[in-house]
Design a protein around this motif. Structure first.
Motif: not given
Ligand SMILES: [Zn+2]
Length: 452
Positions: A139-141, A218, A279, A281
């Protein structure tokens, strides 16, 4: 699966009959997961991720042993492309077929021979298409990425034999722009910076099932201490307060792991820790090896030590002793649920018997933990009825035999795999009781099993 054709069966002296490895590991629940024909010993990943372009590229060095005379073999790799593949230093042919990377070495690989495959690859990693079991994969953030998920996720960011029956060691060097943090499993290595990029290094030297790997990139507040002489790495996103409920919960990791060790035997890994992700998701926690990953939603209002106990229990049940096939998921979740109850009793907030009674009363027995089906892999039967099965077993064989079972199980199958039949056999051995009917009722019966 389409065969490649003429070049796939090189001949060799000595009468070897080289055949392609199977494109799946043969799990009845997920026939395409993993592959056949070899066992991986270790993954060594040297990668670079640019959150600006969302491009991942690098090299995977995979050490493996052939389990048959092998003409070619598959690795699982989703949405990424290999640019060059070598096997033992010789350039090999490779082709993408769906989520499989098919590798044909110039010569067949003899059974039991160890070989090294080096794969240069890259692209824009994405999630897996099948989201029925929750968001999984890469999952890109906004400022990085999160690679996480069960029953599969690893194939979205590195070429892998993506089935828990093939455990392997894991080494990661991940280069990202300065200022970002790279979190993963195991023991941290040296960090080096050059030209605005920093390389972070992590090594997990106990073999792991591939879904227990993770990388999280991150802006994080990372804390490095030691616990019982081993590195303790915890991290919360910059977006959460430094002393909020998430950080307070993670801070109890050592205490809870020590308590579980009094029940399950010595802590099985070289490092401790926990990572919180923020996140929307990700609405779950996952027992990533030596360092579980938790959705911040568990800690939205207050600290939660029960979820920490659950994920830490998996370090023994699920990680160190891993599944052979997904059908036996209750071996992971039943014991982790039992550990939640154990922890609540230890903390003085509830009692095991009261929790069992409440859970048993009015339970829907039509779902079974022993063969839950793919659609109920993470259903209530696997967790609650699985936990009740463990507690009922303890009541049936007695505390002393049950304690022997736990420590014998975790030491016998440490760093390996096991299945339900092996648990039943060991429970009968340590207790001297015939438990066939007991397990039949609790794991497979469609009506309420007799209370212990
Ligand atoms: Zn669990």
């Amino acid at each position: 699966m389409v065969l490649l054709g003429a070049c796939s069966t090189p001949s060799a002296p000595g009468g070897a009959d080289f055949q392609p490895g199977a494109p799946g590991a043969g799990d009845p629940y997920f026939p395409t997961y993993g592959n056949g024909g070899y066992n991986v010993a270790g993954y060594d990943l040297n990668l670079r991720y640019d959150p600006g372009t969302k491009a991942l590229r690098g090299t995977a060095t995979i050490t493996a042993a052939a389990t048959q005379d092998l003409s070619r073999f598959d690795l699982d790799l989703a949405h990424l492309a290999a640019s060059k593949v070598t096997v033992d230093g010789a350039v090999a042919t490779s082709a993408a077929q769906g989520n499989e990377l098919v590798i044909t070495p110039t010569a067949g690989i003899r059974k039991n021979r160890t070989f090294t495959a080096v794969i240069d690859y890259g692209g824009t990693p994405t999630q897996l298409a099948n989201k029925s079991l929750g968001d999984g994969g890469w999952l890109s953030t906004a400022d990085g990425a999160i690679a996480l998920g069960q029953p599969e996720s690893a194939s979205t960011w590195f070429p892998v034999n993506d089935h828990p029956s093939d455990k392997a060691t894991f080494k990661l060097a991940m280069t990202v722009p300065d200022g970002l943090t790279v979190l993963s499993i195991g023991v941290p290595g040296p960090k080096t910076s050059t030209g605005g990029w920093t390389t972070w290094r992590w090594t997990e030297s106990s073999p792991l099932a591939s879904y227990l790997s993770t990388v999280i990139i991150g802006k994080y507040r990372m804390s490095t201490t030691t616990h019982d002489g081993k590195p303790m790495i915890t991290a919360v996103p910059d977006s959460l307060p430094a002393d909020g409920p998430a950080a307070k919960s993670l801070a109890r990791t050592g205490e809870i792991a020590d308590f579980l060790a009094t029940q399950f035997g010595p802590y099985p890994f070289d490092a401790y820790g926990g990572i919180v992700v923020n996140d929307d998701r990700i609405r779950y926690a996952l027992e990533t090896q030596s360092r579980p990953t938790y959705s911040q939603s568990f800690f939205a209002d207050d600290p939660d030590s029960v979820v920490i106990a659950h994920e830490l229990a998996h370090q023994w049940f699920g990680d160190s002793v891993a599944l052979d096939r997904w059908q036996d998921i209750w071996l992971n979740e039943g014991f982790a649920t039992y550990a939640e109850w154990l922890w609540q009793e230890h903390a003085g907030t509830d009692t095991m018997k009261a929790i069992f009674d409440r859970t048993y009363h009015g339970f829907d027995w039509s779902q079974t933990p022993g063969n839950p089906g793919v659609e109920h892999l993470f259903g209530d039967a696997v967790y609650s009825r699985g936990g009740m099965t463990v507690y009922a077993l303890r009541e049936t064989i007695g505390d002393a035999a049950f304690a022997r079972l736990l420590t014998t199980w975790t030491s016998t199958y440490r760093d390996g795999n096991a299945d339900t039949a092996e648990l039943i056999k060991m429970a009968e051995q340590v207790s001297g009781k015939n438990l066939g009917t007991f397990f039949q009722d609790w794991l497979y019966g469609k009506t309420a099993p007799p209370r212990p």
